[in-house]
Design an enzyme around this catalytic site. Structure first.
Site, PDB file in Angstrom:
ATOM      1  N   ASP A 176     -65.515 -20.977-106.183  1.00  0.00           N
ATOM      2  CA  ASP A 176     -66.026 -19.914-107.065  1.00  0.00           C
ATOM      3  C   ASP A 176     -67.304 -20.282-107.792  1.00  0.00           C
ATOM      4  O   ASP A 176     -67.673 -19.616-108.763  1.00  0.00           O
ATOM      5  CB  ASP A 176     -64.954 -19.548-108.090  1.00  0.00           C
ATOM      6  CG  ASP A 176     -64.604 -20.705-109.014  1.00  0.00           C
ATOM      7  OD1 ASP A 176     -64.767 -21.868-108.602  1.00  0.00           O
ATOM      8  OD2 ASP A 176     -64.159 -20.458-110.147  1.00  0.00           O
ATOM      9  N   GLU A 177     -68.020 -21.282-107.326  1.00  0.00           N
ATOM     10  CA  GLU A 177     -69.167 -21.766-108.092  1.00  0.00           C
ATOM     11  C   GLU A 177     -70.221 -22.322-107.145  1.00  0.00           C
ATOM     12  O   GLU A 177     -69.897 -23.020-106.185  1.00  0.00           O
ATOM     13  CB  GLU A 177     -68.702 -22.852-109.068  1.00  0.00           C
ATOM     14  CG  GLU A 177     -69.748 -23.383-109.998  1.00  0.00           C
ATOM     15  CD  GLU A 177     -69.199 -24.468-110.915  1.00  0.00           C
ATOM     16  OE1 GLU A 177     -69.963 -24.940-111.779  1.00  0.00           O
ATOM     17  OE2 GLU A 177     -68.023 -24.848-110.769  1.00  0.00           O
ATOM     18  N   ASP A 189     -70.948 -18.497-111.406  1.00  0.00           N
ATOM     19  CA  ASP A 189     -69.578 -18.940-111.680  1.00  0.00           C
ATOM     20  C   ASP A 189     -68.710 -17.687-111.795  1.00  0.00           C
ATOM     21  O   ASP A 189     -68.903 -16.877-112.693  1.00  0.00           O
ATOM     22  CB  ASP A 189     -69.531 -19.751-112.975  1.00  0.00           C
ATOM     23  CG  ASP A 189     -68.245 -20.557-113.100  1.00  0.00           C
ATOM     24  OD1 ASP A 189     -67.335 -20.366-112.266  1.00  0.00           O
ATOM     25  OD2 ASP A 189     -68.143 -21.377-114.034  1.00  0.00           O
TER      26      ASP A 189
END
Length: 485
Positions: free
Chosen positions: A105-106, A11
């Protein structure tokens, strides 16, 4: 549950805001808020400096301004975020063929499937190597969680934030989860959390002690069974590499309700073009066009039209969205518009009706003597703009935080615009904080620009992760722990 912590969850830390700070030297170490900036705007991401002031994601921007009046408020730059995300996902893809992106983003990564980890020691080494690689390639930090299941890996990365690594050794799950709030578990939102609190259950330990039958009685059969398993740390979901998108859509919320039907039509056409841009960026086409309209009274209407075949033609999507708009009453005012495409495919149906639409548009342009409206061209829609039209156009052309280039002063970014002026700070990601200058919004030497890379000369990671150690020795596997640089 796996016997080794070989599921990794990455993350990125405050991704949008961190990217903006990396791109803008003058904002490093300062509160930054990224999101919609109008009175109806919502915070997308806040930097950790802003979070310490009480600002958080999904908060109304107006409330954020009261909490952090001196923060920098910026409009998102998704082209930059997607570029950085592609760099990160490329690194993850080198670790394993099984990478499950959840957002820009993860992502989850199955390290065992990639042969990059088989025990706690090699998993930790891989996680630390990934964090180092991400910083070297993008200039940003990410937090890593390692565990024997997806649920625990995600919890671990959240606990490791910011810029840390947490490994949960299999067998220690219940001890780790026990004191945590029930809200840490997937699917336990505010409503379920309040319901459990009223029943006297506030921690994961309380759920495990209550037993499966009691949880089923409280929250229902399906949710109760799953909640009990999660409280015991059990999660057998695999990492799935393909998460096929079902739709592509864009929408805008307007600071002031739109009443002019011509303006509403122009906004729908603009959104249709943006939607097709995203569709083409994903190398997809779609068969069903969807229009979303939220009216002044918050009532939301959706209309859809299914075409004869999948398309990625902007004229076809724009015309379909326009036809759908004709069936919606907008006289009371419109606060939100959205255009989407569903029924996605990997090919485009070559169809005569698209060619006919192109021909009609060309003929109409020749007859009217001007271009069809596209994004940023609302001035061509109506002869008389609304009183606030000039300011709205300036704000749309020069959004706060977006990149510009001046022929004399070089690259910079917009600090703000208004009253016919635009203020620019001239700096680059690798420069010192730059000077600020103000120009007329129609200055011929100033133009919008593409974002610069966050790292001027990224490190060469073409051979990574071949050098990462792999071990079954168990040295460094004596339990969970957190590691930070």
């Amino acid at each position: 549950m796996r016997p080794a912590p070989t599921i990794l969850h990455l993350d990125m830390d405050a991704f949008y805001a961190s990217a903006e700070q990396a791109a803008k030297p003058s904002l490093r170490g300062k509160a930054v808020v990224v999101g919609g900036l109008g009175p109806r705007g919502v915070v997308a991401t806040a930097s950790y400096e802003a979070r310490r002031l009480g600002v958080h994601s999904a908060m109304p921007t107006a409330q954020a301004r009261r909490l952090a009046p001196n923060a920098a408020y910026l409009v998102p730059r998704f082209s930059l975020y997607r570029t950085v995300s592609d760099q990160v996902m490329e690194l993850l893809g080198r670790l394993s063929p099984l990478v499950e992106p959840l957002s820009l983003d993860e992502a989850f990564v199955d390290l065992e499937a990639g042969g990059t980890a088989d025990d706690a020691a090699s998993a930790r080494a891989t996680g630390e190597g990934l964090r180092t690689a991400i910083r070297a390639v993008t200039g940003l930090s990410g937090s890593v969680g390692l565990a024997g299941s997806k649920m625990l890996a995600k919890i671990a990365s959240e606990e490791a934030k910011p810029d840390g690594l947490l490994l949960i050794e299999p067998g220690t799950e219940r001890e780790l989860l026990a004191p945590m709030s029930v809200r840490i578990l997937p699917g336990v939102g505010p409503a379920t959390g309040d319901h459990l609190r009223r029943a006297g259950m506030t921690t994961v330990h309380d759920l495990a002690e209550a037993g499966e039958a009691e949880l089923v009685r409280l929250v229902g059969k399906a949710h109760g069974h799953g909640l009990y398993r999660m409280a015991l740390g059990r999660d057998d979901r695999p990492v799935v590499a393909e998460r096929d998108a079902k739709s592509v859509s864009v929408e805008d919320t307007f600071d002031v309700d739109l009443h002019d039907r011509v303006r509403v039509r122009a906004e729908v056409e603009r959104l249709a073009v943006r939607c097709v841009e995203r569709l083409r960026a994903a190398d997809r086409s779609g068969r069903t066009v969807v229009l979303k309209v939220r009216r002044y009274d918050f009532s939301t209407l959706t209309r859809s039209e299914t075409l004869r075949g999948p398309t990625d033609d902007p004229t076809v999507v724009r015309e379909a969205a326009g036809r759908l708009l004709e069936s919606v009453d907008t006289t009371g005012g419109v606060r939100l518009l959205g255009v989407g495409v569903t029924g996605l495919a990997d090919y485009t149906q070559e169809d005569l009706f698209a060619q006919a639409a192109d021909a009609r548009e060309l003929a109409q342009r020749a007859q009217e003597g001007h271009r069809a409206p596209v994004e940023g061209d609302e001035e061509n829609v109506a002869a008389e703009p609304e009183p606030e039209g000039a300011e709205l156009l300036a704000a749309r052309r020069w959004p706060a935080g977006h990149d510009v280039h001046h022929e004399e002063h070089g690259h910079g970014w917009v600090q703000g615009s208004g009253v016919g002026r635009v203020t620019v700070r001239f700096e680059e990601p690798w420069s010192a904080p730059g000077r600020v200058l103000t120009f007329r919004v129609d200055d011929p030497l100033l133009r919008p620009a593409d974002p610069l890379p966050l790292v001027r000369e990224a490190a060469d990671y073409s051979s990574w992760p071949a050098s990462l150690p792999k071990s079954r020795s168990g040295a460094d596997s004596a339990g969970g722990g957190e590691s930070s640089p």
